[in-house]
Scaffold this motif. Structure first.
Motif, PDB file in Angstrom:
ATOM      1  N   ARG A 219     -24.957 -33.690 -10.048  1.00 46.34           N
ATOM      2  CA  ARG A 219     -25.415 -34.491  -8.947  1.00 46.34           C
ATOM      3  C   ARG A 219     -26.069 -34.323  -8.026  1.00 46.34           C
ATOM      4  NH1 ARG A 219     -20.419 -38.394  -9.584  1.00 46.34           N
ATOM      5  NH2 ARG A 219     -21.442 -38.928  -7.169  1.00 46.34           N
ATOM      6  N   GLU A 220     -26.650 -35.344  -7.071  1.00 43.61           N
ATOM      7  CA  GLU A 220     -28.111 -34.928  -6.186  1.00 43.61           C
ATOM      8  C   GLU A 220     -27.368 -34.072  -4.914  1.00 43.61           C
ATOM      9  OE1 GLU A 220     -30.389 -37.923  -5.641  1.00 43.61           O
ATOM     10  OE2 GLU A 220     -31.522 -38.288  -7.948  1.00 43.61           O
ATOM     11  N   LEU A 221     -27.683 -33.403  -4.042  1.00 44.83           N
ATOM     12  CA  LEU A 221     -27.395 -33.050  -2.839  1.00 44.83           C
ATOM     13  C   LEU A 221     -28.177 -34.075  -1.650  1.00 44.83           C
ATOM     14  CD1 LEU A 221     -28.047 -29.553  -2.420  1.00 44.83           C
ATOM     15  CD2 LEU A 221     -25.804 -30.360  -3.553  1.00 44.83           C
ATOM     16  N   THR A 222     -27.004 -35.310  -1.924  1.00 45.75           N
ATOM     17  CA  THR A 222     -26.521 -36.933  -1.419  1.00 45.75           C
ATOM     18  C   THR A 222     -25.597 -36.615  -0.288  1.00 45.75           C
ATOM     19  OG1 THR A 222     -26.162 -38.345  -3.023  1.00 45.75           O
ATOM     20  CG2 THR A 222     -28.802 -37.552  -2.552  1.00 45.75           C
ATOM     21  N   SER A 223     -25.172 -37.602   0.537  1.00 44.72           N
ATOM     22  CA  SER A 223     -23.989 -37.524   0.508  1.00 44.72           C
ATOM     23  C   SER A 223     -23.306 -38.185  -0.151  1.00 44.72           C
ATOM     24  CB  SER A 223     -23.851 -38.927   1.935  1.00 44.72           C
ATOM     25  OG  SER A 223     -24.895 -38.277   2.881  1.00 44.72           O
ATOM     26  N   GLU A 224     -23.938 -39.588  -1.538  1.00 42.67           N
ATOM     27  CA  GLU A 224     -22.917 -39.593  -1.955  1.00 42.67           C
ATOM     28  C   GLU A 224     -22.849 -39.157  -3.402  1.00 42.67           C
ATOM     29  OE1 GLU A 224     -23.351 -43.345  -5.759  1.00 42.67           O
ATOM     30  OE2 GLU A 224     -24.462 -43.521  -4.035  1.00 42.67           O
ATOM     31  N   GLY A 225     -23.913 -37.763  -3.529  1.00 36.55           N
ATOM     32  CA  GLY A 225     -24.060 -36.878  -5.204  1.00 36.55           C
ATOM     33  C   GLY A 225     -22.879 -36.306  -4.401  1.00 36.55           C
ATOM     34  N   ALA A 227     -19.793 -36.651  -2.394  1.00 39.38           N
ATOM     35  CA  ALA A 227     -18.757 -37.413  -2.007  1.00 39.38           C
ATOM     36  C   ALA A 227     -18.131 -36.587  -3.199  1.00 39.38           C
ATOM     37  CB  ALA A 227     -18.629 -38.169  -2.353  1.00 39.38           C
ATOM     38  N   PRO A 228     -17.597 -36.194  -4.733  1.00 33.51           N
ATOM     39  CA  PRO A 228     -16.274 -35.532  -5.558  1.00 33.51           C
ATOM     40  C   PRO A 228     -16.495 -34.178  -4.962  1.00 33.51           C
ATOM     41  CG  PRO A 228     -18.026 -37.204  -6.660  1.00 33.51           C
ATOM     42  CD  PRO A 228     -18.761 -36.392  -5.223  1.00 33.51           C
ATOM     43  N   ALA A 229     -17.408 -33.169  -4.781  1.00 28.17           N
ATOM     44  CA  ALA A 229     -17.386 -32.155  -4.456  1.00 28.17           C
ATOM     45  C   ALA A 229     -15.985 -31.839  -2.980  1.00 28.17           C
ATOM     46  CB  ALA A 229     -18.449 -31.377  -4.328  1.00 28.17           C
ATOM     47  N   LEU A 230     -16.736 -32.692  -2.128  1.00 29.33           N
ATOM     48  CA  LEU A 230     -16.045 -31.990  -1.180  1.00 29.33           C
ATOM     49  C   LEU A 230     -14.787 -33.091  -1.363  1.00 29.33           C
ATOM     50  CD1 LEU A 230     -18.452 -33.964   1.277  1.00 29.33           C
ATOM     51  CD2 LEU A 230     -17.820 -31.923   0.953  1.00 29.33           C
ATOM     52  N   ALA A 231     -13.841 -34.395  -2.136  1.00 26.92           N
ATOM     53  CA  ALA A 231     -12.849 -34.503  -2.180  1.00 26.92           C
ATOM     54  C   ALA A 231     -12.109 -33.253  -2.798  1.00 26.92           C
ATOM     55  CB  ALA A 231     -12.901 -35.790  -2.872  1.00 26.92           C
ATOM     56  N   VAL A 232     -12.174 -32.546  -3.428  1.00 30.66           N
ATOM     57  CA  VAL A 232     -11.446 -30.825  -4.015  1.00 30.66           C
ATOM     58  C   VAL A 232     -11.731 -30.173  -3.541  1.00 30.66           C
ATOM     59  CG1 VAL A 232     -11.402 -32.434  -6.653  1.00 30.66           C
ATOM     60  CG2 VAL A 232     -13.388 -30.841  -5.596  1.00 30.66           C
ATOM     61  N   ALA A 233     -12.662 -29.872  -2.252  1.00 33.85           N
ATOM     62  CA  ALA A 233     -12.013 -29.144  -1.532  1.00 33.85           C
ATOM     63  C   ALA A 233     -11.227 -27.990  -0.792  1.00 33.85           C
ATOM     64  CB  ALA A 233     -13.764 -28.802  -0.573  1.00 33.85           C
ATOM     65  N   ARG A 234     -10.304 -29.069  -0.861  1.00 37.31           N
ATOM     66  CA  ARG A 234      -9.018 -27.528  -0.822  1.00 37.31           C
ATOM     67  C   ARG A 234      -8.378 -27.353  -1.889  1.00 37.31           C
ATOM     68  NH1 ARG A 234      -8.808 -33.095   1.991  1.00 37.31           N
ATOM     69  NH2 ARG A 234      -9.668 -32.565   3.960  1.00 37.31           N
ATOM     70  N   GLY A 259     -19.668 -29.846   3.541  1.00 38.38           N
ATOM     71  CA  GLY A 259     -20.832 -31.375   3.558  1.00 38.38           C
ATOM     72  C   GLY A 259     -22.114 -31.069   4.434  1.00 38.38           C
ATOM     73  N   ARG A 260     -21.509 -30.230   5.288  1.00 39.33           N
ATOM     74  CA  ARG A 260     -22.574 -29.903   6.457  1.00 39.33           C
ATOM     75  C   ARG A 260     -23.270 -29.456   5.618  1.00 39.33           C
ATOM     76  NH1 ARG A 260     -19.698 -30.065  12.358  1.00 39.33           N
ATOM     77  NH2 ARG A 260     -19.816 -32.538  12.926  1.00 39.33           N
ATOM     78  N   LEU A 261     -23.036 -28.319   5.224  1.00 38.32           N
ATOM     79  CA  LEU A 261     -23.751 -26.681   4.576  1.00 38.32           C
ATOM     80  C   LEU A 261     -24.632 -27.465   3.236  1.00 38.32           C
ATOM     81  CD1 LEU A 261     -24.575 -24.431   4.798  1.00 38.32           C
ATOM     82  CD2 LEU A 261     -22.702 -23.406   3.162  1.00 38.32           C
ATOM     83  N   LEU A 262     -23.996 -28.460   2.579  1.00 42.67           N
ATOM     84  CA  LEU A 262     -24.764 -28.599   1.179  1.00 42.67           C
ATOM     85  C   LEU A 262     -26.507 -29.785   0.970  1.00 42.67           C
ATOM     86  CD1 LEU A 262     -21.697 -29.553  -1.081  1.00 42.67           C
ATOM     87  CD2 LEU A 262     -23.354 -27.809  -1.287  1.00 42.67           C
TER      88      LEU A 262
END
Length: 264
Positions: A219-225, A227-234, A259-262
């Protein structure tokens, strides 16, 4: 009652003295001395070693070895450890950083241990009198460890590859709500080719965010890219409620700060 302190010239001799009931190893003392002062009656005395290797930072060919007695202040001011300076400065205020050691930070319970979060993301190894262990293995059984930690080792990340964030209510030296460290590599097309993400305060010790790591690959480090990582962060987290923050709050803000860090 004053507690006895025994100093030994070698780690081997200090290890032998630690076999006595009630003795604790004394590094910087920011954790164990406070425990004694707060009435921990299981502590009857302290043992320390003055072996010179414990206080040495050695860097060669991108490989780093930091003695367990090296302080956060020493790391923060070392010119070749600039990528880690922010993580080292996240540990307390100046007085604490002048005492707090790398070895002691490995044993710090949540909500402390911010520098260990950085070491976990860096895939560090932990050296003891019994040999060398991957840091993740060491952390899973640190309470049962009866060998003195002598050093940590890791490979310096590529320029811009390491990121660290500490979230606290009181700045600049407040106790952590949570902390995050990442080490990312990129393919020629700009997508993430490998990822290591570590969280602090999202369990009783620093942990890997394996689901988020996996979701970032390709994935690219964009808001869209991201998103899947943030969805499973917990996934896999089990934060505790303490006077700093509730478990609910930590879970709520984790994806926001990751998300802010990425995207930084």
């Amino acid at each position: 009652m004053a507690l006895a302190l025994q100093s030994f010239a070698t780690v081997k001799d200090a290890s032998a003295a630690l076999k006595a009931a009630g003795t604790r190893y004394l590094g910087g003392g920011t954790l164990v001395v406070r425990a004694a002062n707060e009435g921990d009656v299981s502590i009857s005395g302290f043992v320390r070693s003055t072996e010179p290797a414990l206080s040495v930072i050695h860097i060669s060919g991108g490989e780093v070895r930091i003695g367990a007695s090296v302080t956060m202040a020493a790391i923060a001011r070392h010119p070749d450890l600039a990528p880690l300076a922010h993580a080292a400065r996240a540990v307390g205020g100046p007085a604490i950083r002048n005492m707090a050691t790398v070895g002691g930070n490995l044993f710090a319970p949540a909500p402390y241990g911010d520098f260990t979060v950085a070491l976990l993301a860096l895939d560090a190894t932990v050296s003891t009198g019994d040999g060398e262990l991957p840091i993740e293995t060491f952390l899973t059984k640190r309470e049962s460890n009866d060998a003195i930690v002598t050093a940590v080792g890791f490979t310096l990340p590529k320029e811009g590859g390491f990121r660290f964030l500490k979230v606290s209510r009181v700045k600049p030296k407040g106790v952590s709500v949570l902390s995050i460290a990442t080490v990312l590599d990129h393919a020629p097309d700009g997508t993430v080719s490998s990822a290591r993400i570590a969280f602090g305060c999202m369990a009783d010790r620093p942990i890997r965010a394996r689901a988020a790591e996996k979701a970032l690959i390709g994935r690219e480090l964009t808001s869209e890219g991201i998103a899947p990582a943030l969805a499973v962060a917990r996934d896999g987290t089990s934060p505790r409620t303490d006077p700093i923050a509730s478990a609910w709050y930590r879970n709520e803000v984790l994806p926001v700060h990751l998300g802010r860090l990425l995207l930084a």
